[in-house]
Design an enzyme around this catalytic site. Structure first.
Site, PDB file in Angstrom:
ATOM      1  N   HIS A 360      -1.068  -8.574   4.781  1.00 40.69           N
ATOM      2  CA  HIS A 360      -1.628  -9.692   5.554  1.00 40.69           C
ATOM      3  C   HIS A 360      -2.688 -10.403   4.702  1.00 40.69           C
ATOM      4  CE1 HIS A 360      -2.211 -11.975   9.223  1.00 40.69           C
ATOM      5  NE2 HIS A 360      -3.465 -12.084   8.792  1.00 40.69           N
ATOM      6  N   ALA A 361      -2.551 -11.721   4.582  1.00 43.98           N
ATOM      7  CA  ALA A 361      -3.384 -12.491   3.648  1.00 43.98           C
ATOM      8  C   ALA A 361      -4.872 -12.393   3.999  1.00 43.98           C
ATOM      9  CB  ALA A 361      -2.949 -13.949   3.662  1.00 43.98           C
ATOM     10  N   HIS A 390      -5.518 -22.022   3.167  1.00 47.09           N
ATOM     11  CA  HIS A 390      -6.357 -21.335   4.158  1.00 47.09           C
ATOM     12  C   HIS A 390      -7.261 -20.307   3.469  1.00 47.09           C
ATOM     13  CE1 HIS A 390      -7.291 -19.401   8.074  1.00 47.09           C
ATOM     14  NE2 HIS A 390      -7.332 -18.304   7.333  1.00 47.09           N
ATOM     15  N   GLU A 391      -6.660 -19.464   2.656  1.00 49.59           N
ATOM     16  CA  GLU A 391      -7.435 -18.401   1.996  1.00 49.59           C
ATOM     17  C   GLU A 391      -8.444 -18.973   1.002  1.00 49.59           C
ATOM     18  OE1 GLU A 391      -7.485 -15.667   3.296  1.00 49.59           O
ATOM     19  OE2 GLU A 391      -5.654 -15.822   4.468  1.00 49.59           O
ATOM     20  N   HIS A 394     -11.666 -19.946   2.560  1.00 48.32           N
ATOM     21  CA  HIS A 394     -12.647 -18.863   2.725  1.00 48.32           C
ATOM     22  C   HIS A 394     -13.440 -18.668   1.436  1.00 48.32           C
ATOM     23  CE1 HIS A 394     -11.406 -17.474   6.655  1.00 48.32           C
ATOM     24  NE2 HIS A 394     -10.189 -17.134   6.271  1.00 48.32           N
ATOM     25  N   GLU A 418     -12.603 -19.978   9.466  1.00 45.93           N
ATOM     26  CA  GLU A 418     -11.146 -20.110   9.529  1.00 45.93           C
ATOM     27  C   GLU A 418     -10.676 -21.552   9.387  1.00 45.93           C
ATOM     28  OE1 GLU A 418      -9.391 -17.571   9.250  1.00 45.93           O
ATOM     29  OE2 GLU A 418     -10.949 -16.083   9.656  1.00 45.93           O
ATOM     30  N   HIS A 518      -3.975  -8.259  13.724  1.00 43.61           N
ATOM     31  CA  HIS A 518      -5.400  -8.310  14.084  1.00 43.61           C
ATOM     32  C   HIS A 518      -5.802  -7.305  15.156  1.00 43.61           C
ATOM     33  CE1 HIS A 518      -4.210 -11.963  12.112  1.00 43.61           C
ATOM     34  NE2 HIS A 518      -5.457 -12.249  11.832  1.00 43.61           N
ATOM     35  N   TYR A 528      -9.725 -18.064  15.486  1.00 40.77           N
ATOM     36  CA  TYR A 528      -8.597 -18.939  15.134  1.00 40.77           C
ATOM     37  C   TYR A 528      -8.394 -20.016  16.182  1.00 40.77           C
ATOM     38  CZ  TYR A 528      -7.740 -15.034  11.984  1.00 40.77           C
ATOM     39  OH  TYR A 528      -7.879 -14.056  11.028  1.00 40.77           O
TER      40      TYR A 528
HETATM   41  O1  X8Z Z   1      -4.858 -14.062   9.823  1.00 37.77           O
HETATM   42  C1  X8Z Z   1      -4.812 -15.217   9.443  1.00 37.77           C
HETATM   43  C2  X8Z Z   1      -5.136 -15.556   7.999  1.00 37.77           C
HETATM   44  C3  X8Z Z   1      -6.168 -14.660   7.427  1.00 37.77           C
HETATM   45  S1  X8Z Z   1      -7.757 -14.912   8.087  1.00 37.77           S
HETATM   46  C4  X8Z Z   1      -3.886 -15.439   7.164  1.00 37.77           C
HETATM   47  N1  X8Z Z   1      -4.389 -16.190  10.292  1.00 37.77           N
HETATM   48  C5  X8Z Z   1      -4.028 -15.902  11.683  1.00 37.77           C
HETATM   49  C6  X8Z Z   1      -2.746 -15.105  11.768  1.00 37.77           C
HETATM   50  O2  X8Z Z   1      -2.041 -14.954  10.774  1.00 37.77           O
HETATM   51  O3  X8Z Z   1      -2.426 -14.615  12.871  1.00 37.77           O
HETATM   52  C7  X8Z Z   1      -4.297 -17.609   9.992  1.00 37.77           C
HETATM   53  C8  X8Z Z   1      -3.691 -18.232  11.209  1.00 37.77           C
HETATM   54  C9  X8Z Z   1      -3.860 -17.244  12.327  1.00 37.77           C
HETATM   55 ZN    ZN Z   2      -8.604 -16.733   7.603  1.00 40.67          ZN
END
Ligand code: X8Z
Ligand code: ZN
Length: 619
Positions: A360-361, A390-391, A394, A418, A518, A528
């Site tokens: 997960h990024a 997105h990354e 940060h 975010e 998450h 988010y």
């Molecule tokens: O988790 C993330 C990022 C890392 S902060 C990749 N996002 C959420 C997800 O993947 O559920 C970005 C969009 C929403």
């Molecule tokens: Zn993020």
């Protein structure tokens, strides 16, 4: 997003405060008796204040050291999951939690001291800033860290055997994104959810311990603690979320109604009925959180933009590395300094073949100087092209606030963090794509509906998903959803907010929330939702600053250094002041506001309303 930082400025302020308190008694000796009593009071106050300053300086120093130490261990674990790295991560996590809880408890002795705004702000951050707090009972932090490490590793190494092959999440996701076979979709969707039942008992135990931790720090429960990080009372923040969701809910309902009708046409009544909720596995995403993969199924006729970003990236020979370089070039174009050499040496840009990693990024700041990195398993497609921005957002934010005190090295609130990269990615318009040579021709205005539909499938569909995530979690944390109702409550909320339903009955032991990163990863999700609202506010403000007069979705701030400078000024503030002050700095408004989304999608809203005429929307 992880931060690991070190503040060098901390110690000089400590020396200054000691000097000031030493000077006061001399003055008191010159005054009469009653004055002297008053002076004793003043003296005590001054002493308490100096004590508070010293406490904060020490806390910042110790936290900075600990976060670098733990951060480097977490990095090693996240990029190479083994028995030993899990052990190390759990150990470092426990040490970190113990220190943070000690310091949070330490703030209690200053509750009655009249502090400066600055000190009060830092005390508040120390008290409420721990995501999963342990109580100070012996063994609690260790047990908690073992559980959270196990949850994280179970998710990240999850696999499912399908058609004789063992598939990881990336591979299963690709099937959900591209297959149009309802049986296959159902099998893969259900298959991924076999990774999470084993997490349920751990999760329930974690909630129990962390709530004790929150209670010890004076919070009713952990949901209140999470909601105390927005410069307002938790209940006011809950109301704020309801208000923002209320602004965008009608647009989501129109989109839902339209997409359901198109899916009904594609799959027939047996698979997707024309009324009621949408089957979750048909929406082109493992969690039905972003739907752009099914764009071809729902595309408005005669509005084709004429290109597909994934196809173009592949055709132009983009590699994951080139995608990140292209992202960096965008940030450079608005005047921000290039990434340091160490970013390129130390980041993980693709999935290593020879070991388990957390795919997960995420974006990391290991030393609060320049050691910023991303960790991704980048594939060459449009989704990851956005995730790269997105990354990087940060990382650029982390670097922008690196001169703040340790406790202010953070987003104005977590939604800001975010929103940074996503805001820039809203400038990936056809004009921009042409400028970087990815497409040859900018589509005409008639293609606007297609472009907007594609964006809405990601950005609008996401909003109720984000609300679902933390609405579920808050109910778990405040005890209103007990463990035996975890899964039912999850689907009640999925149905209520998103209007979606699982493709078949769920097994009795299912723990479907655990199949979304998450939840086992313990990353709060409200951030988010806020980001998806605010990134449109940022975009609108930036386009106004740039003097843009066309439709918002065609505006790109690529190359605009003036906007970049104002944007950087906002980022540099970190969390040193209440977020409305920081928001005002860039947008001129002190409120989060969904009206920029409505303005952005206005032509699409008209189209959806027309198409949905005569349909009974809702579920
Ligand atoms: O988790 C993330 C990022 C890392 S902060 C990749 N996002 C959420 C997800 O993947 O559920 C970005 C969009 C929403
Ligand atoms: Zn993020």
């Amino acid at each position: 997003m992880k931060t690991a930082l070190l503040s060098a400025a901390a110690l000089s302020a400590l020396a200054l405060s000691a000097c000031e308190s030493v000077g006061l008694p001399d003055i008191a000796t010159l005054e009469d008796a009653s004055d002297q009593e008053a002076e004793v009071e003043v003296d005590k106050e001054a002493e308490a204040l100096a004590d508070a300053e010293a406490f904060i300086e020490d806390a910042e120093h110790r936290l900075a050291e600990m976060s670098e130490y733990a951060g480097r261990i977490y990095w090693v674990q996240a990029t190479n999951i083994t028995f030993d790295t899990n052990w190390l991560a759990a150990k470092a996590g426990a040490e970190y939690t113990k220190l943070a809880v000690d310091l949070a408890n330490g703030t209690k002795r200053f509750e009655d001291v009249e502090l400066s705004d600055d000190l009060a702000r830092k005390m508040q951050k120390l008290r409420s800033g721990i995501t999963i707090p342990a109580p100070s009972t012996t063994g609690a932090a260790d047990e908690l860290a073992q559980i959270t490490t196990r949850l994280d590793a179970t998710y990240s190494t999850g696999k499912f055997d399908y058609n004789g092959q063992t598939l990881n999440l990336d591979e299963l996701s690709t099937i959900i994104e591209t297959s149009r076979d309802p049986e296959e979709l159902k099998a893969v969707w259900e298959g991924w959810r076999t990774v999470s039942p084993v997490m349920k008992d751990d999760y329930a135990r974690m909630v129990e311990i962390a709530n004790k931790g929150a209670n010890e720090l004076g919070f009713d429960d952990l949901s209140d603690m999470w909601l105390s990080n927005y410069d307002m009372e938790p209940d006011a923040m809950r109301t704020e979320v309801d208000r923002l969701w209320g602004q965008v809910e009608p647009l989501y309902e129109e989109l839902h109604c339209y997409v359901r009708a198109e899916l009904n046409e594609e799959y027939g009544d047996e698979v997707q009925a024309a009324s009621g909720p949408i089957r979750a596995d048909l929406l082109g995403n493992m969690w039905a959180q972003q739907w752009s993969s099914i764009y071809p199924l729902v595309a408005p006729p005669a509005a084709d933009p004429g290109y597909d970003v994934t196809e173009r990236l592949v055709a132009e020979g983009y590699t994951p590395l080139k995608m990140v370089e292209t992202g960096e070039e965008f940030f450079s174009s608005i005047g921000l300094d290039p990434l340091p050499e160490t970013f390129w040496e130390r980041s993980q840009i693709t999935r290593p073949r020879d070991r388990e990693v957390v795919c997960h990024a995420s974006a990391w700041d290991l030393d609060n100087e320049d050691d910023i990195r991303i960790k991704m398993c980048t594939e060459v497609n449009a989704e990851d092209f956005h995730t790269v921005h997105h990354e990087l957002g940060h990382n650029y934010y982390q670097r922008a606030y690196k001169d703040q005190d340790f406790l202010y090295k953070d987003g104005a609130h977590d939604g800001f963090h975010e929103a940074i990269g996503d805001f820039l990615a809203l400038s990936i318009t056809p004009d921009y794509l042409k400028a970087i040579g990815l497409i040859d021709e900018v589509p005409p205005a008639e293609a606007d509906l297609g472009l907007l539909m594609n964006t809405a499938l990601d950005k609008i569909a996401f909003l109720p998903f984000a609300v679902t995530m933390d609405s579920w979690r808050w109910s778990v944390l405040d005890g209103s959803t007990p463990p035996e109702r975890y899964n039912d409550a999850w689907w009640e909320k999925r149905l209520s907010y998103q209007g979606i339903t699982p493709p078949g009955e769920r097994p009795a032991d299912a723990f479907d929330p655990g199949a979304k990163y998450h939840i086992p990863g313990n990353t709060p999700y409200l951030r988010y939702f806020l980001s998806y609202v605010m990134q449109f506010q940022f975009h609108k403000a930036a386009c106004q600053q740039a003097g843009w007069e066309g439709p918002l979705h065609r505006c790109s701030i690529y190359g605009n250094e003036e906007v970049g400078e104002r944007f950087n000024a906002m980022m540099e503030m970190g969390s040193s002041q209440p977020w409305p002050d920081t928001l005002e700095l860039f947008t001129g408004t002190r409120e989060m506001d969904g009206s920029a989304i409505i303005e952005y999608f206005a032509p699409l809203i008209d189209y959806l309303e027309e198409e949905n005429e005569g349909r009974t929307c809702g579920w």
